[in-house]
Design a protein around this motif. Structure first.
Motif, PDB file in Angstrom:
ATOM      1  N   ARG A 297      -2.080   4.480  15.891  1.00 26.24           N
ATOM      2  CA  ARG A 297      -1.357   3.648  16.879  1.00 26.24           C
ATOM      3  C   ARG A 297      -1.511   2.165  16.552  1.00 26.24           C
ATOM      4  O   ARG A 297      -0.563   1.386  16.723  1.00 26.24           O
ATOM      5  CB  ARG A 297      -1.868   3.952  18.288  1.00 26.24           C
ATOM      6  N   GLN A 298      -2.705   1.764  16.110  1.00 25.09           N
ATOM      7  CA  GLN A 298      -2.903   0.363  15.754  1.00 25.09           C
ATOM      8  C   GLN A 298      -2.020  -0.015  14.567  1.00 25.09           C
ATOM      9  O   GLN A 298      -1.432  -1.101  14.522  1.00 25.09           O
ATOM     10  CB  GLN A 298      -4.374   0.118  15.417  1.00 25.09           C
ATOM     11  N   ARG A 299      -1.882   0.898  13.600  1.00 23.98           N
ATOM     12  CA  ARG A 299      -1.007   0.653  12.457  1.00 23.98           C
ATOM     13  C   ARG A 299       0.449   0.545  12.892  1.00 23.98           C
ATOM     14  O   ARG A 299       1.217  -0.268  12.370  1.00 23.98           O
ATOM     15  CB  ARG A 299      -1.164   1.773  11.424  1.00 23.98           C
ATOM     16  N   ILE A 300       0.838   1.380  13.855  1.00 31.29           N
ATOM     17  CA  ILE A 300       2.214   1.328  14.364  1.00 31.29           C
ATOM     18  C   ILE A 300       2.472  -0.009  15.047  1.00 31.29           C
ATOM     19  O   ILE A 300       3.535  -0.611  14.882  1.00 31.29           O
ATOM     20  CB  ILE A 300       2.472   2.510  15.323  1.00 31.29           C
ATOM     21  N   MET A 301       1.484  -0.494  15.831  1.00 39.86           N
ATOM     22  CA  MET A 301       1.629  -1.803  16.458  1.00 39.86           C
ATOM     23  C   MET A 301       1.859  -2.886  15.407  1.00 39.86           C
ATOM     24  O   MET A 301       2.706  -3.772  15.581  1.00 39.86           O
ATOM     25  CB  MET A 301       0.362  -2.129  17.260  1.00 39.86           C
ATOM     26  N   ILE A 302       1.114  -2.818  14.322  1.00 39.65           N
ATOM     27  CA  ILE A 302       1.264  -3.801  13.249  1.00 39.65           C
ATOM     28  C   ILE A 302       2.637  -3.657  12.595  1.00 39.65           C
ATOM     29  O   ILE A 302       3.312  -4.652  12.304  1.00 39.65           O
ATOM     30  CB  ILE A 302       0.136  -3.641  12.214  1.00 39.65           C
ATOM     31  N   ALA A 303       3.081  -2.414  12.389  1.00 34.83           N
ATOM     32  CA  ALA A 303       4.402  -2.178  11.794  1.00 34.83           C
ATOM     33  C   ALA A 303       5.510  -2.763  12.659  1.00 34.83           C
ATOM     34  O   ALA A 303       6.443  -3.396  12.156  1.00 34.83           O
ATOM     35  CB  ALA A 303       4.618  -0.682  11.589  1.00 34.83           C
ATOM     36  N   ILE A 304       5.413  -2.562  13.975  1.00 35.36           N
ATOM     37  CA  ILE A 304       6.416  -3.119  14.890  1.00 35.36           C
ATOM     38  C   ILE A 304       6.399  -4.638  14.831  1.00 35.36           C
ATOM     39  O   ILE A 304       7.445  -5.294  14.802  1.00 35.36           O
ATOM     40  CB  ILE A 304       6.162  -2.619  16.330  1.00 35.36           C
ATOM     41  N   ALA A 305       5.188  -5.223  14.783  1.00 32.84           N
ATOM     42  CA  ALA A 305       5.068  -6.682  14.721  1.00 32.84           C
ATOM     43  C   ALA A 305       5.667  -7.240  13.432  1.00 32.84           C
ATOM     44  O   ALA A 305       6.202  -8.353  13.422  1.00 32.84           O
ATOM     45  CB  ALA A 305       3.594  -7.080  14.840  1.00 32.84           C
TER      46      ALA A 305
END
Length: 329
Positions: A167-175
């Motif tokens: 989930r943290q990686r997904i947050m970074i991907a969205i950012a």
């Protein structure tokens, strides 16, 4: 390096029943292009509020009461709300502390990535089919960039179907979807185990190098700052108390608070010896007297410290908010 973000004398206040809380009081900072700035301090020191203010995310009963915020030559405080929304997510992106609550549980990962592109990417094709294909291709690219396996399949999944590290990686991907110039990572390793923490931090460093973007890394972990940041800014009770190159601040801290933070870190070489915590409590930010805010906890405090203390030169490219710097050199 040229300056990308410059904040001067920022003051952010919250109206409470007990009185006016100055959560950020006179903060000034600079972030150069391609630089990583670490921001450290105890919980409640004003780290997150400072950069929520930069992003224009402070809402009532809070308000940015004073100061200037310039990004890439533009005065962000002078922008209309719709102009600020255009910058937020496109030019400046921010990842929040808790990825599970920051992500929308009712939308798939692909839908949430598409929202960002539709709102901020003017280069998307106008034709519906081509637009949908471009969004999907970019989403797959970004998920692959942050190390999500089988990104084509993962786009159709919901946040609860991922682990905390994912989930943290997904947050970074969205950012990173719109390739911002500045990424603000607010406690990106919160609640992750040590192995995943290292992976996420290495990911941020790698992407920073690949995309040439600037990073602000908000954390309470000085070890993380020492390994990943060019400069460090130490905050206490809403103010910056020390700032400078990371190796110098970590290697030879000048402010007693920075020294206390470093002394409280467990070290293998000191196994069996008690940890030395900083005595006392963070002061109540309501109605603070005009004096050094660390005074009641400082081992070097004297009667002469009961005055407002400005940031003072503490070496080449360094500053510290302390009147007794001669005793910490």
């Amino acid at each position: 390096m040229s300056v990308l973000l410059e904040v001067t004398n920022l003051r952010t206040e919250f109206a409470t029943r007990a009185g006016l809380v100055r959560a950020v009081d006179g903060v000034s900072l600079r972030v150069a292009r391609g630089e990583c700035l670490g921001v450290v301090g105890e919980s409640g020191s004003g780290k997150s509020v400072t950069f929520s203010s930069v992003m224009g995310l402070v809402r009532s009963p809070g308000r940015v009461a004073a100061g200037t915020i310039h990004f890439d030559g533009r005065d962000l405080r002078g922008l209309a709300p719709e102009e600020m929304r255009a910058i937020r997510g496109r030019d400046i992106a921010m990842t929040m502390q808790d990825a599970l609550t920051a992500l929308n549980p009712a939308l798939t990962v692909g839908e949430q990535m598409a929202e960002v592109m539709i709102a901020h990417d003017d280069t998307l094709p106008s034709a519906r089919g081509a637009r949908r294909s471009a969004i999907r291709d970019r989403s797959v690219e970004m998920l692959g960039l942050v190390g999500i396996p089988a990104p084509e399949t993962r786009l159709r999944q919901y946040p609860h179907e991922f682990s905390g590290g994912m989930r943290q990686r997904i947050m970074i991907a969205i950012a990173l979807t719109c390739r911002p110039q500045l990424l603000i990572a607010d406690e990106p390793t919160t609640a992750l185990d040590v192995t995943i923490q290292a992976q996420v931090l290495e990911l941020i460093s790698d992407i920073r190098a690949r995309l040439g973007m600037s990073v602000v890394l908000i954390t309470h972990d000085l070890g993380v700052v020492a390994e990943h940041c060019d400069r460090v800014m130490v905050m206490y009770a809403g103010q910056v108390v020390e700032e400078g190159p990371t190796d110098q601040v970590i290697g030879a801290p000048r402010h007693p608070y920075t020294r206390g933070l470093l002394a409280s870190i467990p070290r293998p070489a000191l196994r069996g010896q008690p940890i030395r915590p900083i005595v006392g409590q963070v002061p109540d930010l309501v109605g603070l007297p005009p004096q050094c805010r660390f005074h009641s906890r400082c081992p070097l405090a004297r009667q002469g410290c009961l005055v407002q203390v400005p940031m003072l030169p503490a070496g080449p490219g360094r500053q510290a908010r302390c009147l007794r710097l001669e005793e910490t050199s």
